[in-house]
Design a protein around this motif. Structure first.
Motif, mmCIF file in Angstrom:
data_model
loop_
_atom_site.group_PDB
_atom_site.id
_atom_site.type_symbol
_atom_site.label_atom_id
_atom_site.label_comp_id
_atom_site.label_asym_id
_atom_site.label_seq_id
_atom_site.Cartn_x
_atom_site.Cartn_y
_atom_site.Cartn_z
ATOM 1 N N ILE A 40 -0.773 -10.741 9.957
ATOM 2 C CA ILE A 40 -1.948 -10.850 9.376
ATOM 3 C C ILE A 40 -2.926 -10.273 9.947
ATOM 4 O O ILE A 40 -2.801 -9.432 10.945
ATOM 5 C CB ILE A 40 -2.068 -12.458 9.290
ATOM 6 C CG1 ILE A 40 -2.307 -12.986 10.908
ATOM 7 C CG2 ILE A 40 -0.965 -13.149 8.736
ATOM 8 C CD1 ILE A 40 -2.958 -14.133 10.957
ATOM 9 N N CYS A 79 0.850 -10.501 5.018
ATOM 10 C CA CYS A 79 -0.092 -10.845 4.117
ATOM 11 C C CYS A 79 -0.653 -9.894 3.436
ATOM 12 O O CYS A 79 -0.949 -8.876 3.782
ATOM 13 C CB CYS A 79 -1.243 -11.670 4.981
ATOM 14 S SG CYS A 79 -2.498 -12.214 3.999
ATOM 15 N N SER A 104 -2.036 -14.998 0.989
ATOM 16 C CA SER A 104 -2.461 -15.756 2.043
ATOM 17 C C SER A 104 -1.904 -17.259 2.013
ATOM 18 O O SER A 104 -1.778 -17.989 2.974
ATOM 19 C CB SER A 104 -4.028 -15.790 2.394
ATOM 20 O OG SER A 104 -4.748 -16.071 1.256
ATOM 21 N N LEU A 107 1.748 -17.564 2.745
ATOM 22 C CA LEU A 107 2.046 -17.299 4.048
ATOM 23 C C LEU A 107 1.513 -18.778 4.929
ATOM 24 O O LEU A 107 2.332 -19.004 5.754
ATOM 25 C CB LEU A 107 0.975 -16.147 4.549
ATOM 26 C CG LEU A 107 1.441 -15.741 5.915
ATOM 27 C CD1 LEU A 107 1.660 -14.029 5.865
ATOM 28 C CD2 LEU A 107 0.439 -16.001 6.833
#
Length: 120
Positions: A40, A79, A104, A107
């Motif tokens: 990320i 991401c 996101s 995730l």
């Protein structure tokens, strides 16, 4: 055994966080198969191919991510929002590891499945 998530959120060069996270990840993989790896924020740069760390006098450990298959590390996600925020097109990118590209929200849902979260 607890499920362990490794979150890479820092750029590969400029700090040792990525290398330390990778070392911890590979060591932990000898103890459990319940591992997830998440890339990320600036951590998405950790797995981009074609980096030349020697040009900035940095250690080359990015290629070590290619060992995931050897260590049976299969649950990896990147991401897509972080990629786009950094001007990277997730539809044309390849990575040095086999990783699923997810938004996101997805995730976060996957990350919620883990008992322990380690951030590097």
């Amino acid at each position: 055994m607890k499920r362990i998530a490794f979150v890479f959120a820092s750029a590969p060069h400029g700090s040792s966080a990525g290398r330390e996270g990778l070392d911890a990840l590979l060591a932990t993989s000898a103890l459990t198969d319940e591992i997830g790896v998440f890339f990320i924020s600036d951590g998405v740069f950790q797995i981009l191919p074609g980096q030349e760390p020697k040009e900035i006098l940095a250690r080359d450990y990015i290629a070590t991510f290619k060992l995931f298959e050897l260590y049976d590390i299969e649950n990896c996600w990147v991401c897509s929002d972080s990629l786009r925020d950094r001007g990277l097109d997730p539809s044309v990118l390849t990575f040095v590891v086999e990783a699923g590209v997810v938004d996101s929200g997805t995730l976060r849902a996957k990350l919620d499945e883990y008992d322990v979260i380690l951030r590097f």
